[in-house]
Motif scaffolding. Structure first.
Motif, PDB file in Angstrom:
ATOM      1  N   ALA A 109       0.908  -0.824   0.256  1.00 14.14           N
ATOM      2  CA  ALA A 109       0.201   0.015   0.312  1.00 14.14           C
ATOM      3  C   ALA A 109       0.919   1.319   0.150  1.00 14.14           C
ATOM      4  CB  ALA A 109      -0.879   0.250   1.382  1.00 14.14           C
ATOM      5  N   TYR A 114      -3.557   2.248   1.924  1.00 11.93           N
ATOM      6  CA  TYR A 114      -3.827   1.502   2.957  1.00 11.93           C
ATOM      7  C   TYR A 114      -5.108   0.977   3.228  1.00 11.93           C
ATOM      8  CZ  TYR A 114      -4.080   0.607   7.652  1.00 11.93           C
ATOM      9  OH  TYR A 114      -4.293   0.397   9.107  1.00 11.93           O
ATOM     10  N   SER A 115      -6.204   1.472   2.702  1.00 13.83           N
ATOM     11  CA  SER A 115      -6.919   1.335   3.281  1.00 13.83           C
ATOM     12  C   SER A 115      -7.877   0.315   2.258  1.00 13.83           C
ATOM     13  CB  SER A 115      -8.207   3.208   2.156  1.00 13.83           C
ATOM     14  OG  SER A 115      -8.252   3.134   1.250  1.00 13.83           O
ATOM     15  N   LYS A 118      -5.794  -2.380   4.164  1.00 14.85           N
ATOM     16  CA  LYS A 118      -6.886  -3.139   5.867  1.00 14.85           C
ATOM     17  C   LYS A 118      -7.613  -3.922   5.935  1.00 14.85           C
ATOM     18  CE  LYS A 118      -8.319  -0.704  10.037  1.00 14.85           C
ATOM     19  NZ  LYS A 118      -9.369   1.014  10.252  1.00 14.85           N
ATOM     20  N   MET A 135       2.346  -7.040   5.251  1.00 16.81           N
ATOM     21  CA  MET A 135       2.157  -5.577   4.735  1.00 16.81           C
ATOM     22  C   MET A 135       3.059  -4.745   4.127  1.00 16.81           C
ATOM     23  SD  MET A 135      -0.829  -3.326   6.197  1.00 16.81           S
ATOM     24  CE  MET A 135      -2.390  -3.775   5.603  1.00 16.81           C
ATOM     25  N   TRP A 137       3.604  -1.021   3.852  1.00 15.91           N
ATOM     26  CA  TRP A 137       3.006   0.375   3.509  1.00 15.91           C
ATOM     27  C   TRP A 137       3.923   1.055   3.472  1.00 15.91           C
ATOM     28  CZ3 TRP A 137      -0.437   2.742   8.156  1.00 15.91           C
ATOM     29  CH2 TRP A 137      -0.953   3.921   7.572  1.00 15.91           C
ATOM     30  N   LEU A 145       2.216   7.439   8.754  1.00 10.56           N
ATOM     31  CA  LEU A 145       1.842   6.099   8.823  1.00 10.56           C
ATOM     32  C   LEU A 145       0.940   6.082   9.809  1.00 10.56           C
ATOM     33  CD1 LEU A 145       5.189   4.029   8.385  1.00 10.56           C
ATOM     34  CD2 LEU A 145       3.160   4.655   6.371  1.00 10.56           C
ATOM     35  N   TYR A 148       0.655   3.209  12.212  1.00  8.32           N
ATOM     36  CA  TYR A 148       1.517   2.402  12.869  1.00  8.32           C
ATOM     37  C   TYR A 148       1.803   1.525  13.696  1.00  8.32           C
ATOM     38  CZ  TYR A 148       6.538   2.186  13.875  1.00  8.32           C
ATOM     39  OH  TYR A 148       7.615   1.288  14.111  1.00  8.32           O
TER      40      TYR A 148
END
Length: 231
Positions: A109, A114-115, A118, A135, A137, A145, A148
């Motif tokens: 991502a 990231y959405s 997630k 993952m 990111w 982040l 995080y």
């Protein structure tokens, strides 16, 4: 796809440039992990955003919107949410949703991509608890982040999940990967043939994943991301 009106439940600032918008649909609006919705501004103006929550925790719908006044495409959606208290949505779009498999899963991502990751992350942990899940990111700074700490805690609690943060502009105390997020994956893996790979971010990042991962063994049929339909 479900067309529904949705009430604005909350608007929360995650970073100076990212806002979390939570929406309660007026009727059941099913979706798969990794799918997106469209905010209907007009009949000929529909704006897509990834759904950040998993189908197991489907309401309210959670969006992570990167927006500034200079980015009218996203900013106008937030302004409409603030001013009207509701939005019209088309929910359950996209073909880059999570597939169950024996293969390990690699999520990549960039920024608010990231959405998308997630949603898939939490769905996979719920329905495939024994699947290996990694993952990466990436964002410009550590502060960008915004989840995080939660991801670090989750990786410590669940040994099947690994979180690898990447920043482009590290501060003096940063000890992790730096640079572009997809390059961090290439630094860590010489052979990507075993993975199912899900990616979300700028189109340029998706193109780089496809073009630079396939020489390392990644299979085109195991690359998932809505951007691949356009590049």
């Amino acid at each position: 796809m479900t067309l529904t009106n949705a009430k604005v439940v909350s608007i929360e600032t995650l970073t100076p440039f990212v806002t979390k918008l939570c929406l309660q649909p007026k009727k059941i609006a099913p979706f798969k992990a990794g799918q997106y919705l469209q905010v209907v501004m007009k009949d000929d103006d529909k704006r897509p955003f990834s759904i950040a929550n998993s189908p197991e925790a489907a309401e309210p719908l959670e969006l992570h919107i990167g927006a500034t006044p200079e980015n009218a495409y996203a900013y106008e959606v937030l302004e409409a949410a603030r001013q009207t208290g509701s939005l019209t949505l088309e929910v359950g779009l996209g073909e880059a949703f999570s597939r169950e498999a024996d293969a390990p899963m690699l999520l990549i991502a960039g920024g608010t991509g990231y959405s998308y990751a997630k949603s898939i992350l939490h769905h996979t942990l719920a329905v495939e608890p024994n699947r290996e899940l990694i993952m990466y990111w990436g964002a410009k700074t550590r502060e960008d982040l915004y989840d995080y700490e939660a991801l670090q805690a989750l990786s410590e609690f669940n040994k099947r999940f690994s979180f690898v943060p990447v920043v482009e502009c590290p501060d003096n105390g940063w000890e992790g990967h730096t640079g572009w997020v997809h390059r961090a994956v290439l630094e860590d893996y010489d052979d990507l043939s075993a993975f199912h790979i899900y990616t979300a971010g700028r189109f340029e990042m998706a193109a780089a994943v496809r073009d630079e991962f396939t020489p390392k063994g990644a299979k085109i049929e195991n690359l998932f991301g809505d951007a691949f339909a356009y590049i």
